[in-house]
Design an enzyme around this catalytic site. Structure first.
Site, PDB file in Angstrom:
ATOM      1  N   LEU A   9       0.825  -1.201   0.000  1.00  0.00           N
ATOM      2  CA  LEU A   9       0.000   0.000   0.000  1.00  0.00           C
ATOM      3  C   LEU A   9       0.865   1.259   0.000  1.00  0.00           C
ATOM      4  CD1 LEU A   9      -2.627   1.599   0.331  1.00  0.00           C
ATOM      5  CD2 LEU A   9      -2.443   1.206   2.813  1.00  0.00           C
ATOM      6  N   ASP A  41      11.414   3.806  12.004  1.00  0.00           N
ATOM      7  CA  ASP A  41      10.869   2.614  12.660  1.00  0.00           C
ATOM      8  C   ASP A  41       9.720   3.098  13.543  1.00  0.00           C
ATOM      9  OD1 ASP A  41      10.212   0.555  14.340  1.00  0.00           O
ATOM     10  OD2 ASP A  41      12.279  -0.003  14.815  1.00  0.00           O
ATOM     11  N   ALA A  70       2.862  -1.919   8.823  1.00  0.00           N
ATOM     12  CA  ALA A  70       2.200  -3.011   9.545  1.00  0.00           C
ATOM     13  C   ALA A  70       3.115  -4.217   9.557  1.00  0.00           C
ATOM     14  CB  ALA A  70       0.876  -3.384   8.868  1.00  0.00           C
ATOM     15  N   TYR A 141      -2.064 -11.692  14.905  1.00  0.00           N
ATOM     16  CA  TYR A 141      -2.156 -10.553  13.978  1.00  0.00           C
ATOM     17  C   TYR A 141      -3.494  -9.840  14.157  1.00  0.00           C
ATOM     18  CZ  TYR A 141      -2.978  -8.171   9.491  1.00  0.00           C
ATOM     19  OH  TYR A 141      -3.295  -7.249   8.523  1.00  0.00           O
ATOM     20  N   LYS A 145      -4.077  -5.976  15.454  1.00  0.00           N
ATOM     21  CA  LYS A 145      -4.673  -4.934  14.606  1.00  0.00           C
ATOM     22  C   LYS A 145      -5.870  -4.286  15.317  1.00  0.00           C
ATOM     23  CE  LYS A 145      -3.785  -3.839  10.911  1.00  0.00           C
ATOM     24  NZ  LYS A 145      -2.856  -2.807  10.355  1.00  0.00           N
TER      25      LYS A 145
HETATM   26  N1  LIG Z   1      -1.978  -7.528   2.769  1.00  0.00           N
HETATM   27  C1  LIG Z   1      -3.249  -7.815   3.058  1.00  0.00           C
HETATM   28  O1  LIG Z   1      -3.848  -8.773   2.554  1.00  0.00           O
HETATM   29  C2  LIG Z   1      -4.015  -6.943   4.005  1.00  0.00           C
HETATM   30  C3  LIG Z   1      -5.354  -7.254   4.286  1.00  0.00           C
HETATM   31  C4  LIG Z   1      -6.068  -6.440   5.152  1.00  0.00           C
HETATM   32  C5  LIG Z   1      -5.466  -5.339   5.720  1.00  0.00           C
HETATM   33  N2  LIG Z   1      -4.171  -5.069   5.442  1.00  0.00           N
HETATM   34  C6  LIG Z   1      -3.583  -3.896   6.078  1.00  0.00           C
HETATM   35  O2  LIG Z   1      -3.223  -2.996   5.047  1.00  0.00           O
HETATM   36  C7  LIG Z   1      -2.116  -2.217   5.478  1.00  0.00           C
HETATM   37  C8  LIG Z   1      -1.033  -2.244   4.404  1.00  0.00           C
HETATM   38  O3  LIG Z   1      -0.586  -3.582   4.279  1.00  0.00           O
HETATM   39  P1  LIG Z   1       0.349  -4.043   3.079  1.00  0.00           P
HETATM   40  O4  LIG Z   1      -0.359  -5.137   2.375  1.00  0.00           O
HETATM   41  O5  LIG Z   1       0.814  -2.847   2.317  1.00  0.00           O
HETATM   42  O6  LIG Z   1       1.532  -4.677   3.943  1.00  0.00           O
HETATM   43  P2  LIG Z   1       3.092  -4.793   3.590  1.00  0.00           P
HETATM   44  O7  LIG Z   1       3.292  -4.899   2.113  1.00  0.00           O
HETATM   45  O8  LIG Z   1       3.605  -5.867   4.474  1.00  0.00           O
HETATM   46  O9  LIG Z   1       3.667  -3.389   4.037  1.00  0.00           O
HETATM   47  C9  LIG Z   1       3.864  -3.056   5.380  1.00  0.00           C
HETATM   48  C10 LIG Z   1       5.069  -2.153   5.441  1.00  0.00           C
HETATM   49  O10 LIG Z   1       5.280  -1.797   6.808  1.00  0.00           O
HETATM   50  C11 LIG Z   1       6.667  -1.859   7.036  1.00  0.00           C
HETATM   51  N3  LIG Z   1       7.005  -2.024   8.441  1.00  0.00           N
HETATM   52  C12 LIG Z   1       7.029  -3.176   9.182  1.00  0.00           C
HETATM   53  N4  LIG Z   1       7.488  -2.920  10.420  1.00  0.00           N
HETATM   54  C13 LIG Z   1       7.765  -1.581  10.447  1.00  0.00           C
HETATM   55  C14 LIG Z   1       8.302  -0.728  11.429  1.00  0.00           C
HETATM   56  N5  LIG Z   1       8.627  -1.179  12.649  1.00  0.00           N
HETATM   57  N6  LIG Z   1       8.460   0.581  11.116  1.00  0.00           N
HETATM   58  C15 LIG Z   1       8.133   1.055   9.903  1.00  0.00           C
HETATM   59  N7  LIG Z   1       7.639   0.294   8.925  1.00  0.00           N
HETATM   60  C16 LIG Z   1       7.446  -1.021   9.196  1.00  0.00           C
HETATM   61  C17 LIG Z   1       7.127  -3.055   6.227  1.00  0.00           C
HETATM   62  O11 LIG Z   1       8.530  -3.025   6.056  1.00  0.00           O
HETATM   63  P3  LIG Z   1       9.348  -4.407   5.862  1.00  0.00           P
HETATM   64  O12 LIG Z   1       8.837  -4.983   4.571  1.00  0.00           O
HETATM   65  O13 LIG Z   1      10.751  -3.969   5.832  1.00  0.00           O
HETATM   66  O14 LIG Z   1       8.974  -5.253   7.046  1.00  0.00           O
HETATM   67  C18 LIG Z   1       6.359  -2.821   4.931  1.00  0.00           C
HETATM   68  O15 LIG Z   1       7.055  -1.953   4.081  1.00  0.00           O
HETATM   69  C19 LIG Z   1      -1.698  -2.796   6.829  1.00  0.00           C
HETATM   70  O16 LIG Z   1      -2.266  -2.029   7.845  1.00  0.00           O
HETATM   71  C20 LIG Z   1      -2.304  -4.185   6.840  1.00  0.00           C
HETATM   72  O17 LIG Z   1      -2.545  -4.651   8.146  1.00  0.00           O
HETATM   73  C21 LIG Z   1      -3.434  -5.835   4.583  1.00  0.00           C
END
Ligand SMILES: NC(=O)c1ccc[n+]([C@@H]2O[C@H](COP(=O)([O-])OP(=O)(O)OC[C@H]3O[C@@H](n4cnc5c(N)ncnc54)[C@H](OP(=O)(O)O)[C@@H]3O)[C@@H](O)[C@H]2O)c1
Length: 304
Positions: A9, A41, A70, A141, A145
């Site tokens: 995202l 972070d 996340a 998880y 959340k």
């Molecule tokens: N993916 C799904 O299917 C899904 C479904 C429902 C809701 N969501 C929600 O949608 C949102 C976006 O998810 P996404 O799919 O974009 O997830 P994502 O691709 O895993 O992206 C999350 C990002 O957060 C970063 N992150 C992790 N720990 C961190 C920290 N301590 N400080 C700063 N950044 C940190 C990660 O970095 P690293 O890669 O280096 O760890 C990654 O770049 C989240 O809130 C998630 O819970 C996702």
């Protein structure tokens, strides 16, 4: 300000907010500060406060903070205690830190949450889920959340926008679409769960929706935004094969019990767009159209 800018995202938010030809500008001039995990972070209280107070931009801090950070490795959070601790720090505690800092500088926070926080409907009913339907998180998880949502609401009662989404895939990293495309090149047939229902969401459409929400005059609240319509994982996998020009019947259905995973998954994750429409926002495009548009724009979603 965008946190977690390197994720699925986050990278789509950045692509919209900072086009390659845009002049570099801090938020004092109405610009955008987008930070990856390496740059901020979100679990570090001092760094978060400093960043939101303007330490990373020029000026007094952002008008709006979009939190795309996340911990999303849901199965690892279930099996590895260190990962569980990370999930809690990033998904529960960090949103509270970010929200508290937003309160100090007068920023609105757009925070992203998940269908996983919701529980089954009474009586096993199946209809699109509304934000005020009962919560019932199962697993590390999901609980982390829900705690993040609660902390954001508590710290920013008048300036939070919590958006629950589902089944997100983006241009970066591993995701279901890319995995199915790879497996379809390696195997004759694939077996995919067909009794979990949800709304696949292209990260770019979610990014558009979040930016529209951030720019709107919508009152603070919790809303749902996901791709339009619904399918199962099997249905999504078949659509991926269609996009590859392959025979979708090579994907065979199975039930959840045949494919056990460490973290429980909701059987029914179809999110209603009523709360989104009620805020005057355009619903996200239908999931099947969105998949086609995404693979046209990002052919590497279907690797050779
Ligand atoms: N993916 C799904 O299917 C899904 C479904 C429902 C809701 N969501 C929600 O949608 C949102 C976006 O998810 P996404 O799919 O974009 O997830 P994502 O691709 O895993 O992206 C999350 C990002 O957060 C970063 N992150 C992790 N720990 C961190 C920290 N301590 N400080 C700063 N950044 C940190 C990660 O970095 P690293 O890669 O280096 O760890 C990654 O770049 C989240 O809130 C998630 O819970 C996702």
């Amino acid at each position: 300000m965008v946190t977690g800018a390197g994720g699925a995202l986050g990278s789509e938010l950045v692509a919209r907010l900072t086009p390659p030809d845009a002049p570099s500008a801090g938020w004092a001039s109405g610009g955008v500060v987008a930070v990856t995990r390496a740059e901020l972070d979100v679990t570090d209280p001092v760094a978060v406060r400093d960043a939101v107070h303007g330490g990373l931009g020029s000026g007094d801090g952002p008008a709006v903070l979009l939190n795309a950070s996340a911990f999303t490795a849901v199965d690892r959070a279930e099996t590895d205690p260190e990962a569980a601790a990370d999930a809690w720090a990033v998904n529960a505690e960090a949103p509270g830190l970010l929200a508290a800092a937003c309160a100090e500088v007068g920023a609105t926070m757009v925070h992203v949450s998940t269908d996983y926080v919701l529980g089954p409907l009474p009586g096993g009913a199946r209809r699109p889920l509304e934000p005020d339907d009962p919560v019932g998180p199962e697993g590390v998880y999901a609980r982390s959340k829900l705690a993040g949502e609660e902390r954001v609401r508590a710290a920013l009662p008048g300036a939070h926008q919590i958006v629950r989404t589902a089944w997100v895939y983006g241009p970066t990293g591993a995701n279901f679409v890319r995995t199915i495309a790879r497996l379809a090149r390696e195997r004759d047939t694939l077996t995919v769960v067909d009794d979990q229902h949800g709304s696949p969401t292209w990260a770019g459409d979610l990014a558009d929706g979040l930016l529209a929400l951030a720019r709107s005059a919508a009152p603070p609240g919790t809303r749902h935004a996901a791709g339009g319509g619904a399918t199962t994982w099997c249905g999504l996998a078949r659509a991926v094969l269609e996009e590859m020009g392959a025979d979708p019947s090579r994907v065979r259905p199975c039930d959840t019990a045949s494919f056990p995973r460490p973290a429980p998954r909701p059987a029914w994750s179809v999110l209603s767009d009523a709360s989104w429409r009620a805020a005057g926002l355009a619903p996200l495009p239908p999931w099947r159209d969105a998949l086609h548009a995404a693979v046209v724009r990002h052919p590497d979603l279907l690797p050779d």
